[in-house]
Write a protein that holds these residues in place. Structure first.
Motif, short mmCIF file in Angstrom:
data_model
loop_
_atom_site.label_atom_id
_atom_site.label_comp_id
_atom_site.label_asym_id
_atom_site.label_seq_id
_atom_site.Cartn_x
_atom_site.Cartn_y
_atom_site.Cartn_z
N TRP A 28 0.82 -1.22 0.00
CA TRP A 28 0.00 0.00 0.00
C TRP A 28 0.85 1.27 0.00
O TRP A 28 0.37 2.33 -0.39
N LEU A 29 2.08 1.15 0.51
CA LEU A 29 2.90 2.34 0.70
C LEU A 29 4.06 2.36 -0.29
O LEU A 29 4.37 1.35 -0.92
N VAL A 89 -3.88 2.94 8.78
CA VAL A 89 -4.57 2.41 9.96
C VAL A 89 -4.05 0.99 10.18
O VAL A 89 -3.87 0.23 9.22
N TYR A 93 -7.52 -2.86 12.93
CA TYR A 93 -8.50 -1.82 13.32
C TYR A 93 -9.21 -1.20 12.13
O TYR A 93 -9.83 -0.15 12.25
N ARG A 94 -9.11 -1.86 10.97
CA ARG A 94 -9.73 -1.26 9.78
C ARG A 94 -11.23 -1.52 9.73
O ARG A 94 -11.74 -2.39 10.39
N ARG A 95 -11.91 -0.76 8.90
CA ARG A 95 -13.37 -0.82 8.71
C ARG A 95 -14.11 -0.50 10.00
O ARG A 95 -15.19 -1.00 10.26
N ARG A 96 -13.52 0.37 10.83
CA ARG A 96 -14.21 0.82 12.04
C ARG A 96 -14.33 2.34 12.06
O ARG A 96 -14.59 2.93 13.10
N GLY A 97 -14.06 2.97 10.92
CA GLY A 97 -14.23 4.41 10.85
C GLY A 97 -13.00 5.23 11.22
O GLY A 97 -13.07 6.46 11.26
N VAL A 98 -11.86 4.57 11.47
CA VAL A 98 -10.66 5.33 11.86
C VAL A 98 -10.14 6.17 10.69
O VAL A 98 -9.82 7.35 10.84
N GLY A 99 -10.09 5.56 9.50
CA GLY A 99 -9.59 6.29 8.33
C GLY A 99 -10.46 7.51 8.06
O GLY A 99 -9.94 8.62 7.82
N ARG A 100 -11.76 7.35 8.13
CA ARG A 100 -12.66 8.48 7.90
C ARG A 100 -12.44 9.57 8.96
O ARG A 100 -12.40 10.76 8.64
N ALA A 128 -9.36 -0.37 -1.18
CA ALA A 128 -9.91 0.09 0.10
C ALA A 128 -9.70 1.59 0.25
O ALA A 128 -10.64 2.34 0.59
N ALA A 129 -8.49 2.04 -0.02
CA ALA A 129 -8.19 3.47 0.14
C ALA A 129 -8.99 4.30 -0.86
O ALA A 129 -9.57 5.34 -0.50
N LEU A 132 -12.48 4.60 0.33
CA LEU A 132 -12.56 5.55 1.46
C LEU A 132 -12.52 6.99 0.92
O LEU A 132 -13.38 7.81 1.26
C1 LIG Z 1 -7.15 2.80 3.48
C2 LIG Z 1 -7.29 2.77 5.02
C3 LIG Z 1 -6.58 3.97 5.60
C4 LIG Z 1 -8.79 2.82 5.37
O1 LIG Z 1 -8.89 2.97 6.77
P1 LIG Z 1 -10.14 2.40 7.57
O2 LIG Z 1 -10.02 2.85 8.97
O3 LIG Z 1 -10.28 0.94 7.36
O4 LIG Z 1 -11.35 3.13 6.83
P2 LIG Z 1 -12.81 3.37 7.41
O5 LIG Z 1 -13.19 2.29 8.37
O6 LIG Z 1 -12.88 4.77 7.94
O7 LIG Z 1 -13.68 3.23 6.08
C5 LIG Z 1 -14.56 4.24 5.67
C6 LIG Z 1 -15.20 3.81 4.36
O8 LIG Z 1 -14.20 3.60 3.36
C7 LIG Z 1 -14.58 2.46 2.52
N1 LIG Z 1 -13.66 1.34 2.76
C8 LIG Z 1 -12.63 1.30 3.62
N2 LIG Z 1 -11.98 0.11 3.53
C9 LIG Z 1 -12.63 -0.60 2.57
C10 LIG Z 1 -12.44 -1.90 2.02
N3 LIG Z 1 -11.45 -2.72 2.45
N4 LIG Z 1 -13.27 -2.31 1.06
C11 LIG Z 1 -14.28 -1.52 0.62
N5 LIG Z 1 -14.53 -0.26 1.12
C12 LIG Z 1 -13.70 0.18 2.08
C13 LIG Z 1 -15.98 2.08 2.98
O9 LIG Z 1 -16.90 2.89 2.26
C14 LIG Z 1 -15.92 2.50 4.45
O10 LIG Z 1 -17.21 2.70 5.01
P3 LIG Z 1 -18.01 1.44 5.61
O11 LIG Z 1 -17.04 0.64 6.46
O12 LIG Z 1 -19.10 2.08 6.40
O13 LIG Z 1 -18.48 0.64 4.43
C15 LIG Z 1 -6.72 1.44 5.58
O14 LIG Z 1 -7.26 0.37 4.85
C16 LIG Z 1 -5.21 1.37 5.53
O15 LIG Z 1 -4.52 1.89 6.40
N6 LIG Z 1 -4.65 0.69 4.51
C17 LIG Z 1 -3.21 0.49 4.39
C18 LIG Z 1 -2.45 1.80 4.21
C19 LIG Z 1 -3.01 2.58 3.07
O16 LIG Z 1 -3.47 2.05 2.08
N7 LIG Z 1 -2.94 3.91 3.21
C20 LIG Z 1 -3.39 4.81 2.17
C21 LIG Z 1 -2.33 4.97 1.14
S1 LIG Z 1 -2.83 6.11 -0.15
#
Ligand SMILES: CC(C)(COP(=O)(O)OP(=O)(O)OC[C@H]1O[C@@H](n2cnc3c(N)ncnc32)[C@H](O)[C@@H]1OP(=O)(O)O)[C@@H](O)C(=O)NCCC(=O)NCCS
Length: 166
Positions: A28-29, A89, A93-100, A128-129, A132
């Motif tokens: 991802w990074l 994140v 702890y993903r899919r719990r609203g932390v990224g949002r 996923a990102a 989001l």
């Molecule tokens: C991308 C990332 C930051 C998302 O963080 P998160 O805390 O899981 O995101 P949230 O829980 O706030 O998700 C908010 C919304 O984003 C979307 N979403 C997030 N992850 C998703 C997934 N795996 N699949 C589909 N939709 C996704 C959904 O719409 C989700 O809402 P919902 O759970 O109510 O359906 C996390 O997956 C991460 O850290 N990934 C690895 C590092 C990375 O990719 N960083 C970004 C580099 S550009």
């Protein structure tokens, strides 16, 4: 879950979080399983705590740090209304609203800093990102071919942006 500015004492936990995320097979990074050392991380946090144009925030629970947001304002006088963001994140702890919640923090920081546009690059395979960012209101601004060097290969990136209102 709480979100706050990073403190120098968070350096070790932040380095571990970044190394863990960078080592995930998803790739991802930009970095491949490496990250700056704890002491470099501590230095960066110290520097940024006094800096008006950049910031690092952490998301934490009672168990420790579970997320990171970094913001860096553009240096050029013509684009100082733009800041670049990065976030991660912890996998458990993903899919719990932390990224949002971290993105909401980015918007608050932007408003208080006079930044009206947030931008980021994301790899095309990082669904996923992208989901989001799009659900938050980021728009795709372009596709950058072979824009980054990652290990031995060049990789594409999608450029996305969010316009801060209010
Ligand atoms: C991308 C990332 C930051 C998302 O963080 P998160 O805390 O899981 O995101 P949230 O829980 O706030 O998700 C908010 C919304 O984003 C979307 N979403 C997030 N992850 C998703 C997934 N795996 N699949 C589909 N939709 C996704 C959904 O719409 C989700 O809402 P919902 O759970 O109510 O359906 C996390 O997956 C991460 O850290 N990934 C690895 C590092 C990375 O990719 N960083 C970004 C580099 S550009």
């Amino acid at each position: 879950m709480r979100i706050r500015r990073a403190a120098p004492s968070d350096a070790d936990a932040l380095s571990r979080l970044a190394r863990d995320v960078a080592a995930e097979p998803g790739g991802w990074l930009l970095t491949l399983g490496t990250w700056r050392s704890t002491s470099d991380e501590r230095r960066a946090i110290r520097l940024l705590r006094r800096h008006p144009d950049a910031a690092i925030f952490v998301a934490e629970t009672d168990e420790g740090i579970i997320g990171r947001l970094s913001l860096t304002r553009d240096h050029h006088p013509s684009s100082q209304h733009v800041a670049d963001i990065g976030l991660m994140v912890a996998s458990g702890y993903r899919r719990r609203g932390v990224g949002r919640a971290l993105l909401e923090t980015a918007v608050e920081w932007a408003r208080s800093s006079g930044v009206s546009k947030l931008e980021l690059h994301v790899f095309p395979h990082n669904e996923a990102a992208i989901k989001l960012y799009e659900s938050f209101g980021f728009e795709r601004e372009g596709y950058r071919n072979r824009h980054y060097r990652r290990g031995q290969e060049y990789v594409d990136a999608i450029l996305m942006a969010y316009f801060v209102t209010g």
